[in-house]
Write an enzyme that holds these catalytic residues in place. Structure first.
Site, PDB file in Angstrom:
ATOM      1  N   CYS A  67       0.818  -1.221   0.000  1.00 12.81           N
ATOM      2  CA  CYS A  67       0.000   0.000   0.000  1.00 12.81           C
ATOM      3  C   CYS A  67       0.848   1.266   0.000  1.00 12.81           C
ATOM      4  O   CYS A  67       0.579   2.201  -0.761  1.00 12.81           O
ATOM      5  CB  CYS A  67      -0.990  -0.015   1.153  1.00 12.81           C
ATOM      6  N   HIS A 103      -6.281   2.268  -3.721  1.00 13.93           N
ATOM      7  CA  HIS A 103      -5.234   1.744  -2.834  1.00 13.93           C
ATOM      8  C   HIS A 103      -4.783   0.380  -3.324  1.00 13.93           C
ATOM      9  O   HIS A 103      -5.424  -0.234  -4.185  1.00 13.93           O
ATOM     10  CB  HIS A 103      -5.772   1.620  -1.402  1.00 13.93           C
ATOM     11  N   HIS A 135      -2.529   1.088   6.939  1.00 11.56           N
ATOM     12  CA  HIS A 135      -2.960   0.997   5.538  1.00 11.56           C
ATOM     13  C   HIS A 135      -3.376   2.393   5.094  1.00 11.56           C
ATOM     14  O   HIS A 135      -3.804   3.219   5.906  1.00 11.56           O
ATOM     15  CB  HIS A 135      -4.122   0.019   5.368  1.00 11.56           C
TER      16      HIS A 135
END
Length: 217
Positions: free
Chosen positions: A127, A190, A178
């Site tokens: 990520c 993402h 994240h």
């Protein structure tokens, strides 16, 4: 008629240009004795980093407390300590000049790229590797490598999302673990561990309870 056509063409070119200018924090150089709405944001960023120690609420006035905080920050980062907050100072504060529409368009090019732990290239992204790649290759902006460092050191906190903002989530460990880029209409892009680069809804049953905040560059 000729003047109208010229004006229309020029206007269309500006609207379509990928280097279109946007009003970002830091576009206006801030100096002592100025009054400007960006001064309040500057004070907030400096306070979050421990430099602005004035006990009152942030204001739009660039006074002695703001100048002192800017000078201290500039010295700590090896900048010219003149107390003037220009582009170089804002970059060191983690706030950059970004064309948010182009950023999102560029990010979407990699939808479908597989997830790879530690991945930083289109062969596979994790990520934060994905976010780093998008900013580096679309704007030559080099962000911190990890989610935690970006949450701590990049941009400034806002309480509603706008296109191009970074959105953060708590997933496999406490704190920010994240992140993605907000693209509008309640969605973010993402690199998900189970999906690769994809677009998700902010308020779906998985992401909504894990959301912890938004940072703006």
């Amino acid at each position: 008629m000729k003047k109208w056509i010229t004006t229309t063409v020029l206007g269309s070119a500006l609207l379509l240009s990928p280097v279109q200018a946007f009003a970002n924090i830091g576009d206006q150089t801030l100096r002592p004795t100025m009054t400007h709405s960006d001064v309040k944001t500057l004070q907030t960023i400096l306070r979050d980093k421990g430099y602005f120690t004035y006990s009152g609420s942030p204001t739009t006035y660039y006074g002695s407390y703001t100048k002192s905080a800017v000078v201290s920050f500039q010295r700590a980062k090896g900048l010219t300590a003149d107390g003037i907050a220009g582009r170089n100072t804002f970059n060191k504060l983690g706030v950059y000049k970004v064309n948010n529409s182009y950023l999102v368009d560029y990010a979407k090019r990699y939808v479908g790229t597989p997830y790879k732990w530690g991945g930083t290239t289109p062969d596979g992204f994790d990520c934060s590797g994905y976010i780093n790649y998008v900013f580096k290759n679309s704007h030559s902006i080099y962000l911190p490598r990890t989610v935690k460092d970006m949450w701590a050191n990049t941009g400034y906190k806002v309480y509603s999302q706008a296109v191009g903002d970074l959105v953060f989530f708590e997933t496999y460990e406490p704190g920010a673990s994240h992140m993605g880029i907000y693209i509008g209409n309640g969605k973010f892009i993402h690199a998900g561990s189970s999906s690769g680069v994809t677009i998700s809804e902010m308020d779906n049953s998985y992401w909504k309870p894990r959301y912890i905040g938004t940072k703006r560059l």
